[in-house]
Write a protein that holds these residues in place. Structure first.
Motif, mmCIF file in Angstrom:
data_model
loop_
_atom_site.group_PDB
_atom_site.id
_atom_site.type_symbol
_atom_site.label_atom_id
_atom_site.label_comp_id
_atom_site.label_asym_id
_atom_site.label_seq_id
_atom_site.Cartn_x
_atom_site.Cartn_y
_atom_site.Cartn_z
ATOM 1 N N GLU A 941 0.557 -1.359 0.078
ATOM 2 C CA GLU A 941 -0.311 -0.196 -0.170
ATOM 3 C C GLU A 941 1.179 1.020 0.050
ATOM 4 O OE1 GLU A 941 -3.344 2.233 3.425
ATOM 5 O OE2 GLU A 941 -2.508 0.462 3.102
ATOM 6 N N ASP A 942 1.807 1.198 0.684
ATOM 7 C CA ASP A 942 3.007 2.306 0.851
ATOM 8 C C ASP A 942 3.354 2.510 -0.098
ATOM 9 O OD1 ASP A 942 1.860 2.761 3.437
ATOM 10 O OD2 ASP A 942 3.606 2.584 4.979
ATOM 11 N N MET A 943 3.857 2.117 -1.084
ATOM 12 C CA MET A 943 4.539 1.705 -2.194
ATOM 13 C C MET A 943 4.135 1.874 -3.099
ATOM 14 S SD MET A 943 7.563 -1.515 -3.824
ATOM 15 C CE MET A 943 8.558 -0.844 -4.824
ATOM 16 N N ASP A 944 2.931 1.462 -3.068
ATOM 17 C CA ASP A 944 1.988 1.930 -4.881
ATOM 18 C C ASP A 944 2.185 3.648 -4.371
ATOM 19 O OD1 ASP A 944 1.777 -0.555 -5.293
ATOM 20 O OD2 ASP A 944 0.201 -0.940 -4.502
ATOM 21 N N ALA A 945 1.723 3.776 -3.464
ATOM 22 C CA ALA A 945 0.874 5.191 -2.937
ATOM 23 C C ALA A 945 2.285 6.550 -3.111
ATOM 24 C CB ALA A 945 0.862 5.415 -1.522
ATOM 25 N N SER A 946 3.684 6.103 -3.464
ATOM 26 C CA SER A 946 4.645 7.147 -3.279
ATOM 27 C C SER A 946 5.901 6.544 -4.545
ATOM 28 C CB SER A 946 6.022 6.360 -2.223
ATOM 29 O OG SER A 946 7.086 6.648 -2.746
ATOM 30 N N GLU A 947 5.594 7.616 -5.021
ATOM 31 C CA GLU A 947 7.060 8.046 -6.393
ATOM 32 C C GLU A 947 8.351 6.906 -6.370
ATOM 33 O OE1 GLU A 947 6.151 11.446 -8.003
ATOM 34 O OE2 GLU A 947 3.962 11.080 -8.830
ATOM 35 N N ASN A 948 9.051 7.265 -4.940
ATOM 36 C CA ASN A 948 10.118 6.572 -4.566
ATOM 37 C C ASN A 948 10.962 5.578 -5.305
ATOM 38 O OD1 ASN A 948 9.768 8.793 -2.881
ATOM 39 N ND2 ASN A 948 10.503 8.296 -1.021
ATOM 40 N N ARG A 949 12.016 5.565 -6.148
ATOM 41 C CA ARG A 949 13.146 3.880 -6.048
ATOM 42 C C ARG A 949 13.110 3.585 -4.445
ATOM 43 N NH1 ARG A 949 17.234 7.987 -8.947
ATOM 44 N NH2 ARG A 949 16.784 8.782 -7.289
ATOM 45 N N GLY A 950 12.839 2.498 -4.702
ATOM 46 C CA GLY A 950 12.865 1.520 -3.772
ATOM 47 C C GLY A 950 12.600 -0.260 -3.603
ATOM 48 N N PHE A 951 12.896 -0.475 -2.518
ATOM 49 C CA PHE A 951 11.412 -2.502 -2.176
ATOM 50 C C PHE A 951 11.108 -2.387 -0.749
ATOM 51 C CE2 PHE A 951 16.459 -1.562 -0.367
ATOM 52 C CZ PHE A 951 15.516 -2.659 0.790
ATOM 53 N N LEU A 952 10.698 -3.822 -1.568
ATOM 54 C CA LEU A 952 9.391 -4.730 -0.417
ATOM 55 C C LEU A 952 9.992 -5.613 -0.458
ATOM 56 C CD1 LEU A 952 7.204 -3.730 0.841
ATOM 57 C CD2 LEU A 952 5.514 -3.912 -1.261
ATOM 58 N N PRO A 953 10.337 -5.714 0.625
ATOM 59 C CA PRO A 953 10.386 -7.225 0.689
ATOM 60 C C PRO A 953 8.870 -8.063 -0.324
ATOM 61 C CG PRO A 953 10.706 -6.821 2.787
ATOM 62 C CD PRO A 953 10.745 -5.371 1.892
ATOM 63 N N LEU A 954 9.060 -9.258 -0.427
ATOM 64 C CA LEU A 954 7.791 -10.029 -0.601
ATOM 65 C C LEU A 954 7.942 -11.632 -0.106
ATOM 66 C CD1 LEU A 954 7.723 -9.393 -4.338
ATOM 67 C CD2 LEU A 954 6.159 -8.436 -2.636
ATOM 68 N N ALA A 955 6.859 -12.619 0.170
ATOM 69 C CA ALA A 955 7.369 -13.342 0.842
ATOM 70 C C ALA A 955 8.544 -14.443 -0.501
ATOM 71 C CB ALA A 955 5.416 -14.218 0.302
ATOM 72 N N GLY A 956 8.647 -15.686 0.396
ATOM 73 C CA GLY A 956 10.212 -16.147 -0.489
ATOM 74 C C GLY A 956 11.083 -15.806 -0.881
ATOM 75 N N GLY A 957 11.155 -14.599 0.006
ATOM 76 C CA GLY A 957 12.374 -14.009 0.149
ATOM 77 C C GLY A 957 13.212 -13.160 -1.310
ATOM 78 N N THR A 958 12.151 -12.795 -2.321
ATOM 79 C CA THR A 958 12.168 -12.197 -3.252
ATOM 80 C C THR A 958 12.017 -10.657 -2.652
ATOM 81 O OG1 THR A 958 10.255 -12.132 -3.853
ATOM 82 C CG2 THR A 958 11.961 -13.918 -4.746
ATOM 83 N N PHE A 959 12.306 -9.473 -4.423
ATOM 84 C CA PHE A 959 11.851 -8.344 -3.204
ATOM 85 C C PHE A 959 10.959 -7.730 -4.849
ATOM 86 C CE2 PHE A 959 14.889 -9.413 -0.281
ATOM 87 C CZ PHE A 959 14.716 -8.568 0.970
ATOM 88 N N ARG A 960 10.375 -6.557 -4.460
ATOM 89 C CA ARG A 960 9.558 -6.056 -5.309
ATOM 90 C C ARG A 960 10.431 -4.325 -5.588
ATOM 91 N NH1 ARG A 960 3.909 -2.868 -4.903
ATOM 92 N NH2 ARG A 960 3.810 -1.177 -6.243
ATOM 93 N N VAL A 961 11.323 -4.600 -6.486
ATOM 94 C CA VAL A 961 11.828 -3.173 -6.911
ATOM 95 C C VAL A 961 11.663 -2.113 -7.985
ATOM 96 C CG1 VAL A 961 14.773 -2.391 -6.926
ATOM 97 C CG2 VAL A 961 14.023 -4.930 -6.118
ATOM 98 N N ARG A 962 11.483 -1.593 -7.442
ATOM 99 C CA ARG A 962 11.237 -0.014 -8.661
ATOM 100 C C ARG A 962 12.060 0.592 -8.049
ATOM 101 N NH1 ARG A 962 5.921 2.392 -6.622
ATOM 102 N NH2 ARG A 962 7.286 3.732 -5.458
ATOM 103 N N LEU A 963 13.110 1.238 -10.166
ATOM 104 C CA LEU A 963 13.896 2.479 -9.886
ATOM 105 C C LEU A 963 13.451 3.285 -11.328
ATOM 106 C CD1 LEU A 963 17.240 -0.165 -10.705
ATOM 107 C CD2 LEU A 963 16.112 1.116 -8.698
ATOM 108 N N ALA A 964 13.967 4.047 -11.631
ATOM 109 C CA ALA A 964 13.404 5.224 -13.040
ATOM 110 C C ALA A 964 12.825 4.260 -13.692
ATOM 111 C CB ALA A 964 14.559 5.704 -13.222
ATOM 112 N N GLY A 965 11.925 4.550 -13.848
ATOM 113 C CA GLY A 965 10.743 3.659 -15.168
ATOM 114 C C GLY A 965 10.728 1.982 -15.093
ATOM 115 N N SER A 966 11.386 1.711 -14.405
ATOM 116 C CA SER A 966 11.092 0.270 -14.500
ATOM 117 C C SER A 966 10.600 -0.159 -12.641
ATOM 118 C CB SER A 966 12.485 -0.879 -15.032
ATOM 119 O OG SER A 966 13.871 -0.107 -13.741
ATOM 120 N N GLU A 967 10.149 -1.806 -12.991
ATOM 121 C CA GLU A 967 9.783 -2.095 -11.390
ATOM 122 C C GLU A 967 9.622 -3.715 -11.904
ATOM 123 O OE1 GLU A 967 5.555 -2.692 -8.658
ATOM 124 O OE2 GLU A 967 6.503 -0.162 -9.730
#
Length: 1007
Positions: A941-967
Motif C-alpha cells: 500500500e505504501d509503495m503504491d502510494a509513493s513515487e520513490n525508487r525503492g524496494f519491498l520484501p515479498l514472501a519467498g525471499g524475493t523483493f519488489r524493486v522500483r527504479l526509474a522507469g522500471s519495476e
C-alpha cells in the motif's frame, strides 16, 4: 507513503535497538551512547540524572526519537503536544515540508500528527524501551529520567474523552493494551538480555508521567489559560507548567532586540503581542497558580518560551505564518527568564527552551534554569549526538535552587558581545551543490564542488592535521599553482559549502590550512621538483607556448603546462612577475616572500621568462615559432568614471603607487573611496595607513548587505578606522567636498539584490582626494589584432579557447575582474584542453580509508573555542556524510555498510517519515533524501502510494524493486538478476545485516 508515519511495534523497536547495538555499536543511529554515573536530582515525583532533553516537537513524536535522545544522554523529555484534533484531520492542516532549520529554525507544525491513542502508545513504548536499555546497556539509573506531557489547546479539548484518556493513561498505563504488549514482550524475551531479569521487568512503574506542560495557541485569553491550569492541578492532580510566549516582552523590545543582533529581516507585526497574554495578567496568574499547587502538594512552573510567530516572506515554508526558534529566540527567552526571575525573586521554576545549545547550556544551568529542552539544536548536523556533548558539558555541575536574575543579565550581555549570536549582515549563499542527489554512493566533499579548481580539500586538511605538510602541499599543488597566494587571499568560496559551518559559523580551516601546508612544505617540495625528471605527457610533446602576462593566470598556466612537459615562456611587460598580487595587493595582506615562493614554484618545472616585453601582436609570437599563445594580461584598464565632475584616481593606479612607495602626500587628509568590492577595501586600508591622512571613508550606493566585498574585508577596514557611508551615490568633487546623492533601497531583482532609488537629498563629505574602485576592465587590443570575437563585456565570446586556433585566454582577460583561484581554474582549463593535462591523481585521498570511525567520532561535537582549536575541524564528508541521517528526527534515513561497495549507502525508511523536509535543507546536493534515496517500504500500500525508487520484501525471499522507469520482482541473491549491482548489493546488505529495518507487516498495530 512517506508523509504517513507508521508506528513501529514494540517487538521491532526492541529488536532494532538490541541488534543494532550488538552489530554496529549504535542505537537508532546514535553511536555516542552516554552512561550517567553520577547522582540524580528530584523533579516532580521522580528524579533526573541530567537536566536536559528534547523539547516538545519533532524529536519527541515517535518512540524511536525518544530512545535516540535517551541513549545520547537526555533525561527530561517534553513529549509532543496532543490535542483534540489529531491524525489525518491534523495532517491535512500541516503543509509539507514543515521544518526549515538551516540557521534559526522555522516550522509550521505544532502537535503530534498521530492520533491521540497512537501518541500514548508511542510514549509508553519509549518508556519501556528506555527502562530496558538503561539496565541492559548500563546507561544509568533506569528510574533516572522523566516524561513530561504537553497538552493543548483549549479546556474543552483537554476535557474531551480521548485527551482525558491520554492523561489518565500516562498517569497510570497499567491497564492499557500497549502496556501489556511491552510487558509481555519483555518477559517473553528475557533470554535476549544479560542484565534484565523478571524482577526488573515486574518493577517497571506504570506511572509514565505525573507532570504536564499546558500549551495554548496565540491569542488564548488569560482566563482560559488559568482555567486549563487550574483543571490540570485540581482535577488531574498533575504537576503543571504553563507555556509562555515571547510576546510577553512586548513588540517594541522584541523588534529592537532582533534588529540589534542582525535578524532585522524576520518579519512580524504587533498582532500577537496585542492579543497574547500580557505581563500584567501573567504575573498575578502565576502567583495564584503557584499557591494552588502548593496547597495540592504539586509543583508549578512556567515553560519559556513557546515558538515565535513570524511571516513567511522568502518562501521558507509553504505557509503564510511560521514559528521561529533557535538562536534568534535565545535573546528573547533569556530576557523573559530574567524578568520572571526578578519578579518572583528566583522562586518560580522555569523550564527552558529557546536557543539552548552547547555554547550556552552551562550558563543557563548555572543561572538556576532547569530542565532545559532543545529542538533546533538537534535538528542540525550532528543531530541527537549533540546531546552527547551536552551531557559531558553538564557532567558534575551542581544544581542551583533559585533562578538568578543577575546571572541571566550577564548572559544577555554575553549574547550581545558574542559574534556567534549575531546574524551576518550579508545573506548566506546557498550551500547546495548544483547537481541532483545520486540514488547511490552520495557521500561527497561539498567544499570541493564549491571550489573553482576542485581543490582536494579533505585530503590536504587531513594531511595538515596529521602534520604531513609535504604531503599536504603536494596534494594542494595537484590542482593549485599558487598555494601561498590563495592561502593568503582566496575568498574561499569552498567555505560556503562546508558542512562544518552548521556547527560553528567559521566552517573548517580550509584557507588557513593551505597556507600552513605551503609554508611548511615549500622547501622540500621545491627540492623534489628540481630533482625529478618527469616524462612529458603525449599531448605536450611539440608544444611551444607563449604566455602573455606574468600574473596569477600566467604563472599558473606556465606551471601546469611545463609540469605536463610543454615548453612555455612568460612574456611580462614589467621587470617583475606577480601581476596584481605583487604590484597592488598591500604587504599587510600578503608578504612579498609568499608571492615570490609561488613564483618559484611556478617556474620550477622549467618555464622561461622574458621581462620588459610588452606583446602588441599575437602574430609576432606565432611567427617566432610558438604553437600556442595564452593571453593572461589581467584587467588593468581603468574602470568607468564614477564622478560627473572633478578628479578621481583609479584604484589600481593608487594601489600600484602605494606598493611602489611613491609619495602620495598630495592626496591630502580626507580620502573617499568609491565602491563596494574587495579592491575598494584594499584602497581604504592602504589610504588609512598613509602619512597625513586623517579620515578615510568608503561611499557605496547600496547597503552593507548588498556589497560584493567579503564581509570580513569590510570588518577589517572598519576595525582600522575606515568609515563606511552606505546609500550614497557620489556625484562630483569640488573645493574639497564630495557631493553625494542619498539613496534608498528599492525592489529586489530576480537575484534578490535590491535596486537603489534616489530620494532627492544631497550629502556632502569632506574629500581632498577620491579613489574610484568601480568596474576594472580588460584591454582589448591584442584580442582585436588576433581576430578574437568579444562579448559585450570585452571578453572572448568562445571562452578560454577564444575561437581562434592556437589562441587562448585565462584569468581576468577571459572572465573580467576575477579572483586568483578563478585564474588558476582557467589555467587548468587551458592545460586540460591544450595538452590533455589531468588533475585527478589525488582524488582518492579525499576519502580517509580506514579512518571512518575517527570521522564518525567528530559528529555532534561543536567546537566551543575555534581560535584555540589546533586542527582544521574538517568533518570528512567524503568519507562519511550521513547528514540526512543526523538531522532526521524520526531516524528515517539510515546509513548501511555494503560489502562490495566503497561507500556506505543511505536508505530511506518510508514508514518512519512524515516529509518534514529537514533532510533536504541540509543535504549538500540539490535534492531531497526523503524523495531521492533508495527507499525501504513496509507495505505494498505504501509503495503504491509513493513515487520513490525503492524496494519491498515479498514472501519467498524475493523483493519488489522500483527504479526509474522500471519495476519488477527480483531474487537479489542472483548477481545476474538484472538490477544495477550497487542497488542489488544494498538490498542484500539490508536483508542480511539490517533486517530490523524490514518491518514485519503481519504484526498487529496498536490502536
Amino acid at each position: 507513503m512517506s508523509d504517513i508515519m507508521r508506528p513501529i511495534p514494540f517487538a521491532q523497536i526492541m529488536d532494532w535497538s538490541l541488534t543494532e547495538d550488538a552489530q554496529h555499536g549504535s542505537v537508532f543511529g546514535v553511536r555516542k551512547l552516554v552512561r550517567h554515573e553520577g547522582g540524580s536530582d528530584p523533579i516532580f515525583d521522580g528524579r533526573i540524572e541530567a537536566p536536559f532533553g528534547p523539547a516538545a516537537g519533532p524529536n519527541t513524536q515517535l518512540a524511536q526519537n525518544i530512545i535516540a535522545s535517551y541513549v545520547s544522554g537526555s533525561r527530561f523529555f517534553e513529549l509532543k503536544t496532543v490535542q483534540i484534533m489529531d491524525g489525518a484531520e491534523l495532517a491535512a492542516c500541516v503543509n509539507k515540508p514543515c521544518i526549515a532549520s538551516e540557521d534559526e529554525c522555522y516550522n509550521c507544525e505544532w502537535s503530534t500528527e498521530l492520533t491521540v491513542p497512537q501518541a500514548h502508545a508511542e510514549y509508553v513504548k519509549a518508556w519501556w524501551a528506555c527502562k530496558l536499555l538503561a539496565r541492559e546497556l548500563g546507561l544509568g539509573d533506569p528510574d533516572g529520567f522523566v516524561f513530561n506531557m504537553s497538552v493543548g489547546y483549549s479546556l474543552e479539548g483537554i476535557q474531551s474523552p480521548k485527551v482525558d484518556a491520554y492523561i489518565e493513561g500516562m498517569k497510570d498505563a497499567s491497564g492499557t493494551e500497549v502496556w501489556a504488549e511491552c510487558r509481555s514482550w519483555a518477559l517473553a524475551n528475557l533470554d535476549r538480555f544479560q542484565n534484565v531479569d523478571r524482577a526488573f521487568v515486574e518493577s517497571v512503574s506504570p506511572q509514565v508521567s505525573s507532570s504536564v506542560t499546558e500549551s495554548t495557541l496565540h491569542g488564548c485569553p488569560p482566563d482560559e489559560i488559568e482555567r486549563i491550569a487550574t483543571y490540570l492541578i485540581t482535577e488531574k492532580h498533575v504537576n503543571t507548567y504553563v507555556k509562555c510566549n515571547p510576546t510577553l516582552l512586548g513588540y517594541d523590545y522584541a523588534r529592537a532586540r532582533l534588529d540589534e543582533l542582525g535578524f532585522d529581516y524576520i518579519v512580524f507585526d504587533d498582532k500577537h503581542f496585542l492579543e497574547d497574554l500580557q505581563w500584567a495578567d501573567a504575573v498575578p496568574m502565576f502567583h495564584r497558580l503557584s499557591e494552588l499547587c502548593a496547597q495540592k502538594g504539586l509543583s508549578f512552573g512556567i515553560k519559556l518560551t513557546n515558538t515565535f510567530p513570524v511571516d513567511v516572506t522568502r518562501e521558507e515554508l509553504p505557509s503564510e505564518e511560521m514559528y521561529m526558534s533557535g538562536r534568534s529566540l535565545l535573546p528573547l527567552s533569556v530576557e523573559l527568564a530574567r524578568r520572571v526571575a526578578a519578579e518572583f525573586e528566583g522562586t518560580l521554576r522555569i523550564s527552558y527552551s529557546g536557543g539552548a545549545d552547547a555554547h550556552n547550556i552551562r550558563e543557563l544551568y548555572a543561572a538556576g534554569i532547569w530542565p532545559i529542552t532543545m529542538a533546533t539544536n538537534v535538528l542540525k548536523p550532528g543531530g541527537y549526538e549533540r546531546f552527547s556533548q551536552i551531557a559531558g558539558l553538564l557532567a558534575g555541575s551542581e544544581r542551583v535552587e533559585k533562578v538568578d536574575a543577575a546571572a541571566l543579565a550577564a548572559l544577555e550581555e554575553a549574547i550581545t558581545a558574542n559574534p556567534i549570536y549575531h546574524k551576518p549582515i550579508k545573506p548566506a549563499k546557498s550551500h547546495k551543490i548544483d547537481a541532483e542527489l545520486p540514488l547511490m554512493s552520495c557521500f561527497t566533499a561539498p567544499c570541493r564542488t564549491g571550489c573553482p579548481i576542485q581543490q582536494d580539500i579533505p585530503a590536504y586538511l587531513s594531511a595538515v592535521d596529521e602534520g604531513r605538510l609535504v604531503d599536504a602541499l603536494n596534494i594542494v599543488m595537484e590542482r593549485n599553482a599558487l598555494p601561498h597566494i590563495t592561502g593568503n587571499l582566496c575568498p574561499h568560496p569552498c567555505g560556503v559549502n562546508c558542512e562544518r559551518s552548521f556547527y560553528e559559523p567559521e566552517g573548517a580551516r580550509i584557507r588557513e590550512s593551505k597556507l600552513i601546508a605551503a609554508k611548511g612544505g615549500f622547501d622540500e617540495v621545491l627540492a623534489q621538483i628540481k630533482a625529478a625528471t618527469p616524462a612529458p605527457i603525449a599531448g605536450a610533446r611539440g608544444k611551444k607556448v607563449a604566455i602573455v602576462g606574468g600574473g596569477a593566470a600566467g604563472l599558473s598556466t606556465a606551471f601546469f603546462l611545463t609540469r605536463a612537459g610543454a615548453e612555455a615562456t612568460i612574456f611580462e611587460a614589467t621587470n617583475k612577475l606577480g601581476g596584481v598580487p605583487r604590484q597592488t595587493i598591500p604587504e599587510f595582506r600578503i608578504p612579498d616572500a609568499d608571492i615570490q615562493a609561488d613564483i618559484d614554484l611556478c617556474l620550477s618545472y622549467g618555464a622561461k621568462v622574458e621581462y620588459n616585453h610588452e606583446v602588441t601582436d599575437v602574430a609576432e609570437l606565432k611567427a617566432a615559432g610558438y604553437t600556442d599563445v595564452v593571453m593572461c594580461i589581467g584587467a588593468w584598464a581603468p574602470g568607468r568614471k564614477a564622478l560627473e565632475y572633478g578628479d578621481e584616481l583609479d584604484a589600481l593606479e593608487f594601489l600600484c603607487a602605494a606598493k611602489r612607495g611613491d609619495d602620495l602626500s598630495s592626496l591630502g587628509s580626507d580620502i573617499v573611496v568609491i565602491g563596494g568590492g574587495n579592491t575598494a577595501m584594499d584602497c581604504a586600508r592602504v589610504a588609512e595607513r598613509l602619512p597625513g591622512v586623517e579620515s578615510v571613508r568608503i561611499a557605496y550606493r547600496r547597503t552593507r548587505r548588498y556589497m560584493p566585498a567579503e564581509e570580513y574585508e569590510l570588518d577589517e577596514a572598519l576595525a582600522e578606522g575606515v568609515e563606511f557611508c552606505e546609500l550614497l551615490a557620489p556625484k562630483g568633487l569640488a573645493d574639497g567636498v564630495l557631493s553625494c546623492e542619498r539613496m534608498e533601497l528599492g525592489e529586489p531583482d530576480a537575484t534578490g539584490r535590491r535596486s537603489v532609488v534616489a530620494i532627492g537629498e544631497r550629502v556632502e563629505l569632506p574629500a581632498t582626494a577620491v579613489i574610484c574602485a568601480v568596474g576594472e576592465r580588460i584591454k582589448d587590443g591584442l584580442y582585436k589584432q588576433a581576430g578574437v570575437e568579444l562579448d559585450h563585456r570585452g571578453r572572448p565570446a568562445a571562452g578560454c579557447a577564444t575561437g581562434v586556433d592556437g589562441v587562448w585566454a585565462a584569468g581576468d582577460c577571459h572572465r573580467g575582474p576575477a579572483t586568483f583561484v578563478e585564474a588558476v581554474a582557467d589555467a587548468q582549463a587551458v592545460a586540460r584542453a591544450m595538452v590533455g593535462a589531468d588533475f585527478e591523481d589525488v582524488v582518492d585521498q579525499n576519502v580517509r580509508h580506514g579512518k571512518e570511525d575517527a570521522v564518525k567520532a567528530r559528529k555532534g561535537d561543536v567546537c566551543l573555542d575555534v581560535a584555540a582549536c589546533s586542527t582544521s575541524r574538517c568533518l570528512g564528508c567524503a568519507t562519511i556524510c550521513e547528514v540526512c541521517c543526523d538531522v532526521c528526527p524520526n531516524r528515517a534515513n539510515v546509513s548501511v555498510k555494503v560489502d562490495g561497495l566503497a561507500q556506505e549507502q543511505i536508505v530511506h525508511i518510508d514508514g518512519m517519515c512524515n516529509e518534514c523536509g529537514n533532510c533536504a535543507v541540509f543535504c549538500p546536493w540539490s535534492g531531497r533524501p526523503y524523495k531521492d534515496k533508495l527507499t525501504v517500504f513496509w507495505s505494498a500500500e505504501d509503495m503504491d502510494a509513493s513515487e520513490n525508487r525503492g524496494f519491498l520484501p515479498l514472501a519467498g525471499g524475493t523483493f519488489r524493486v522500483r527504479l526509474a522507469g522500471s519495476e519488477g520482482t527480483y531474487d537479489v541473491s542472483d548477481a545476474s538478476c538484472g538490477l544495477p549491482d550497487d542497488v542489488r548489493l544494498t538490498i542484500v546488505a539490508v536483508r542480511d545485516s539490517y533486517a530490523y529495518l524490514l518491518k514485519d507487516v503481519t504484526a498487529p498495530e496498536v490502536a
